[in-house]
Design a protein around this motif. Structure first.
Motif, PDB file in Angstrom:
ATOM      1  N   ALA A  17       2.718   8.126  -5.411  1.00  0.00           N
ATOM      2  CA  ALA A  17       2.395   7.359  -4.204  1.00  0.00           C
ATOM      3  C   ALA A  17       1.843   7.224  -3.134  1.00  0.00           C
ATOM      4  N   LEU A  18       1.380   5.913  -2.936  1.00  0.00           N
ATOM      5  CA  LEU A  18       1.045   4.651  -2.419  1.00  0.00           C
ATOM      6  C   LEU A  18       2.386   4.198  -1.904  1.00  0.00           C
ATOM      7  N   ALA A  19       3.203   3.822  -3.290  1.00  0.00           N
ATOM      8  CA  ALA A  19       4.729   4.005  -2.709  1.00  0.00           C
ATOM      9  C   ALA A  19       5.765   4.533  -1.454  1.00  0.00           C
ATOM     10  N   ALA A  20       5.629   5.611  -2.331  1.00  0.00           N
ATOM     11  CA  ALA A  20       6.724   6.174  -1.328  1.00  0.00           C
ATOM     12  C   ALA A  20       6.851   6.287   0.012  1.00  0.00           C
ATOM     13  N   SER A  21       5.094   6.213  -0.130  1.00  0.00           N
ATOM     14  CA  SER A  21       3.907   7.112   1.453  1.00  0.00           C
ATOM     15  C   SER A  21       4.152   5.456   2.478  1.00  0.00           C
TER      16      SER A  21
END
Length: 855
Positions: free
Chosen positions: A702-706
């Motif tokens: 989630a952190l990487a995608a956002s």
């Protein structure tokens, strides 16, 4: 001309590459004779460069090069590739004028090739390995006859060098093989004098090479065999018949110390008819093999002894005559006759009463031609009946295929005698002695089929998992045994009872007054199971919940009854456990409604219709928003807004919480990315997210995608989550902390508090439960607890958040006590992300006061 059988160009190339590989010359170090040859070629033809070029599957490699800076080129640009295809001399006066080469990088580069000439290197087998080539950066006329002859002679000499090198290598390999082999290898001339003696011969015969060379071969023969062997060797030397050449024969040899040992020997002629000749001998010590043969003979006798004394009956019959050919001792005992009476006789002659059935089984085994197993009664001559399990198989014999019928019989009389007991045990639970699930299912089905009215009670133990966790499975088993006894005592005389799962039981009552009797039994069961259970591992307190259905009022099929009794049990547990509940239509309607909401929730999650709102959290000293808590919201298309505690719990029950939580986490990270860099987002975690083991991976994704910085994400966990599996939970929290994420403990102080958690894991924030905040202005106890938590936070470097702040009086009291952050309706209700962004934007224009509190 018919070329249908001619080898293809691919076959020729494959053969050429295999031959080149076999010469083992590629990538070898420089060798003087090759370097001299290329230097002579360059001087003799007055060119700058010369090379012995070998072409493999993808490159041109120079075995020797003169005036060439690089060791190889790709095959695709190699001039020699053209000579390889043509298999004849190739001369290029000026490569820049030749359409085949003028664009070649070897030509276009500075100082590139202009003049080129080569002759292929063709082996005695007709395969082309490469070329001897010369080239120069200046163009020139074609080679004259003398120059061509020089180049051809040098190419032939290069080929000879390559083949001689290969021959030397093969000779060296052969010599090394002979020296390394464990077999003795010796050679003698036609007069019988030894001319070669390898290391294995030294070890085998006990004579060094120096001691053996020049001696007569008779030194390895026992004296009594010398005359005969000498005559045989002489015949072989004269070209006469001998069995010594070309095959191994067994002989006796003698060592230097005079000891004899068995050998295998084979001769092979060596030499040239016009020169030296003789015989080479390969000698193998077969002492170990002879010893093994003796051991096999002993083993065969041992095997015969085993067969004779095998505890199972073993017999062999002739397939055609059906007469017994062999019977072991166990067979004699079973049949009640000695082997002398059995061998040579048939079943009809020995056991007339059993003969016909036995012959039928023999016929079936012979027809199948595979192992055939049967069980049958066998009556001996003394009248005793045994039960035999027999495996029959047909085996080949020395005279014909399928000659023998082999049988092995096991006496299963004792097994048959205990089958009744085994059958009885198959219907009862081994631990409690109650009926098992299979018997319950069968009995229930038969009662429903007979339309016999009955009451069914589903009994589920409360807190049994805690017993297993505390006392282990042995302790849990001890509890279940006593539970079975108590259930049996209550139900006995009223009906029957079964254990259908780990801590699940079913009782069935038949007869009159079913509702009244079912209620009375359920009450007694609950009372009995509420009493303490004393085991060797401690005292346990469990309890039970009971769901009840009546046949046929609550269902006329086993499926309906099972489903409805589960609903009744669910309601009993929902009502607070330790109670009984009858099924009714309202439950059915409620269950249908719940299933519909579950389907709608699944569709909403799949469509991404669960949204987020955000409730700000402000710093106590400055009033500025430092973070916002993400809160899930679902508006049902018909029922309107559904409370989060309802649909979140439903998502956990139906197994979609991981999918929903991942969606909400990703959305929160995407939304927070657009906030000021000093404002964090807080996301609540479900306890079930820690079960799958994928939580850390999900958060990282989630952190990487956002693109949200990990330090701006806060994850909130409850005390109830921590107590479920402390070690596993903290392991995952530590992995999340290592990503740079902040970890908060929520609802602190209600039910599960353990200060050891803070020693085990340093939380970034502690959120006081709102029940303390509500009482802060009225309750001295609430204020004392808050002050204790604030003091603990100060000592451990943790921020303390008061949630549920609704009045100014509460805020002032909390700030005075030292709470670092506040959250509640006094500051803001949960907001859509657009409203929150506007609020944050307006806050940005206000000059902030110095705030030492962590966000």
């Amino acid at each position: 001309m018919d070329l249908s059988n001619a080898p293809s160009s691919w076959d020729i190339e494959r053969e050429r590459l295999a031959a080149l590989s076999g010469y083992a010359i590629l990538d070898t170090p420089p060798e003087r004779e090759y370097d001299v040859l290329t230097r002579v070629a360059a001087v003799a033809l007055n060119v700058q460069s010369a090379a012995i070029s070998l072409i493999d599957g993808h490159r041109q490699w120079f075995k020797s090069r003169h005036g060439i800076a690089f060791p190889e080129t790709p095959r695709a640009i190699a001039f020699c590739s053209h000579a390889l295809k043509a298999r004849s001399a190739l001369v290029v006066p000026d490569a820049r004028q030749d359409t085949r080469f003028r664009d070649n990088p070897l030509v276009t580069s500075e100082g590139g090739i202009r003049f080129y000439a080569s002759v292929p290197l063709i082996t005695q087998t007709g395969l082309c390995l490469g070329t001897l080539c010369v080239f120069d950066p200046a163009p020139r006329e074609r080679l004259d006859d003398d120059e061509r002859l020089i180049l051809e002679d040098l190419a032939q000499h290069a080929t000879s060098l390559i083949e001689a090198r290969c021959a030397r290598r093969m000779t060296e390999i052969a010599g090394k093989v002979v020296d390394a082999t464990s077999d003795a290898v010796l050679a003698a001339d036609l007069s019988g004098r030894i001319v070669h003696w390898n290391a294995a011969a030294e070890q085998m015969f006990g004579r060094s090479r120096g001691e053996a060379i020049g001696e007569d071969v008779s030194i390895i023969m026992p004296p009594r065999f010398v005359h005969g062997h000498t005559e045989a060797f002489g015949r072989a030397a004269q070209g006469g018949p001998t069995r010594l050449v070309g095959s191994f024969i067994e002989l006796v040899a003698m060592r230097a110390d005079g000891s004899e040992f068995p050998i295998e020997l084979s001769l092979a002629r060596w030499g040239d008819p016009s020169g030296d000749q003789g015989f080479a001998a390969i000698v193998r010590d077969i002492s170990a093999r002879k010893s093994l043969e003796r051991e096999r003979e002993h083993a065969q006798k041992f095997l015969q002894s085993i067969v004779s004394n095998l505890p199972a009956t073993l017999f062999v019959k002739d397939v055609e005559t059906r007469r017994y050919l062999m019977i072991n001792h166990a067979g004699e005992t079973v049949m009640g006759r000695p082997a002398s009476e059995i061998i040579g006789a048939t079943d009809h002659e020995l056991f007339p009463a059993n003969a016909e059935a036995s012959e039928d089984r023999d016929n079936e085994a012979i027809a199948r031609r595979e192992t055939y197993q049967t069980e049958a009664a066998f009556t001996r001559g003394d009248g005793e009946t045994l039960y035999l399990r027999t495996m029959r198989t047909v085996i080949d014999g020395p005279d014909r295929p399928c000659q023998y019928l082999l049988g092995v019989s096991e006496d299963v009389t004792q097994i048959r005698r205990t089958e009744a007991e085994v059958l009885r045990l198959a219907h009862y639970d081994a631990l409690t002695g109650l009926l098992n699930r299979s018997s319950y299912t069968d009995r229930l089905f038969r009662m429903v089929q007979a339309r016999e009215p009955f009451a069914m009670l589903s009994i589920d133990l409360d807190r049994f998992k805690a017993v297993n966790d505390q006392f282990g499975h042995p302790g849990g088993d001890a509890v279940l045994i006593q539970v079975g006894d108590r259930l049996r005592a209550v139900i006995e005389g009223e009906g029957w009872i079964a254990r259908i799962g780990g801590d699940e039981f079913i009782a069935v009552l038949a007869g009159e007054r079913l509702r009244e009797r079912a209620q009375m039994c359920a009450d007694r069961l609950i009372d009995e199971l509420a009493k303490p259970i004393v085991t060797g591992r401690g005292v346990c307190y469990i309890g039970a919940s009971v769901g009840i259905v009546l046949m046929p009022q609550d269902g006329e099929t086993t499926e309906q009854l099972r489903e409805n009794v589960d609903l009744a049990l669910y309601r009993a547990k929902h009502n607070g456990r330790a109670c009984a509940c009858f099924f009714n239509a309202e439950m059915d309607s409620s269950a249908r409604d719940r299933r519909q909401i579950e389907r709608d929730l699944r569709e909403a999650v799949a469509a991404g219709d669960i949204g987020l709102v955000y409730q700000p959290l402000v710093a106590a000293q400055t009033g500025r928003i430092t973070s916002a808590e993400a809160l899930a919201r679902w508006t049902h298309p018909v029922k309107g807004p559904i409370r989060p505690d309802v649909f979140i719990a439903l998502a956990e029950e139906c197994g979609i919480i991981d999918q929903l939580a991942e969606q909400l986490l990703r959305q929160a990270c995407v939304d927070a990315r657009n906030w000021p860099a000093d404002v964090r987002v807080a996301v609540n975690l479900s306890p079930l997210q820690f079960v799958s083991g994928k939580l850390v991976e999900t958060v990282g994704a989630a952190l990487a995608a956002s693109g949200l910085c990990p330090s701006r994400l806060q994850l909130e966990v409850t005390e109830g989550l921590v107590i479920r599996d402390v070690e596993r939970t903290f392991d995952q929290l530590e992995a999340l902390r290592s990503l740079g994420i902040q970890i908060l403990i929520d609802d602190f102080g209600v039910g599960y508090s353990s200060l050891s958690y803070f020693q085990r894991f340093p939380f970034d924030k502690v959120k006081l439960d709102r029940s303390f905040v509500e009482q802060v202005t009225q309750s001295q106890a609430a204020r004392a607890i808050i002050q204790a938590v604030v003091g603990l936070g100060a000592q451990l470097g943790m921020a303390v958040v008061a949630e549920g702040v609704e009045t100014h009086e509460q805020m002032e009291a909390l700030v005075a006590m030292g709470c670092t952050h506040l959250q509640g309706y006094l500051f803001s209700r949960p907001l859509p992300v657009t409203t929150l962004c506007a609020m944050l934007e307006s806050q940005r224009s206000v000059v902030p006061r110095q705030d030492s509190q962590a966000a």
